[in-house]
Every structure is written in C-alpha cells, then in structure tokens.
Design a protein around this motif. Structure first.
Motif: not given
Length: 161
Positions: A25-42, A44-54
C-alpha cells in the motif's frame, strides 16, 4: 519546503508497525501548493480543509485520478539502508515514476509518500513529503525521479541521524 519525514511515521518505523521494505500500500500522491506540510500531520485526510487530500491534484485527461484507491496514486517499493560514511539513514526507491496525459490546469508542487489503508484516507498514513520543482500540467508527462547514488538503487532520500 524541503523533504520531511512525518514524526508519526518515524515513530511507527522505530516501533515496528511500519516496515517500508515489506509494507503493501505504499504510494506516491501528487500535491498542489495549497498543502503546507507539518511534521506532526499523521493521515492523508484529517477532516479539515488543509490536509493532503484537499491539495491532491485533480486534472482531467487520462493521467491522474486522485483519492483513496485512485489510479493517480502510484505504487512505490521502498527500502531502508544505512550510510555510515555520511551518518545517514536513507530511504531508497528502486525507480522513479511517471504520469502521462495530465490535462492542463494544475501546478504540481509536491509529492507525498503514503501508506494507503482502510476504506478511505482517514486511515492512510503520511510517511514523507517531497518538495518538487513546480510543474504546470499541459497534457504531457510528469516524472518524479529520485537522486541517484551508487549502491543505493535508482534513487533515495536521506535523513540525517
């Protein structure tokens, strides 16, 4: 932003619950600049509007269908090795990956290595974030190539010890 490893992923690797060489299940997903990474994110979809899924790219054409189980996310094989000469632990990839037929209209700014699990992305784990040179989709091909190194496979990302 540089390449980062998410802290939960590192904890899971040290604890033995995430084993990159054998996990499926290891995969690469492509992102736009709207995601600002935080090392504490856990996940893909944390339910907010600024996670990697969004921030996952969403383009027409044949090249990328996002979301959990989407054909746009490419499987990756990873390995971990120690480089004593530089005091680093490297996550190595056997090859790069390419997406073809990406319709115009989106700028790819980053990629994320994830472990896709469960029925949706609320359980899919974030492992690493890779900043890439901005690439405006134009109907062509986007390739994610990793730095080569002798004895390290086709490419790798390094994490200092």
């Amino acid at each position: 932003m540089a390449t980062i490893m998410y802290s939960r992923a590192l904890k899971d690797m040290l604890g033995g619950t995430l084993t990159l060489p054998t996990d499926t299940g290891l995969k690469i997903m492509l992102l736009t600049s709207t995601y600002i990474p935080d090392p504490d994110d856990t996940v893909v979809d944390s339910g907010g509007s600024s996670d990697p899924l969004d921030a996952e790219i969403n383009v027409g054409g044949t090249g990328y269908v996002g979301g959990h189980g989407g054909s746009g996310r490419k499987f990756m094989n990873a390995d971990i090795f120690e480089d004593k000469s530089t005091n680093r632990v490297n996550i190595g990839f056997k090859s790069g990956v390419s997406w073809t037929g990406l319709a115009a209209g989106v700028t790819i700014s980053a990629a994320a290595l994830i472990k896709e699990t469960g029925a949706n992305d609320t359980n899919s784990k974030l492992i690493a974030y890779f900043d890439v040179n901005d690439f405006a989709t134009n109907g062509g091909t986007f390739s994610l190539l990793f730095n080569s190194a002798s004895g390290a496979g086709a490419g790798h990302f390094r994490f200092p010890v």
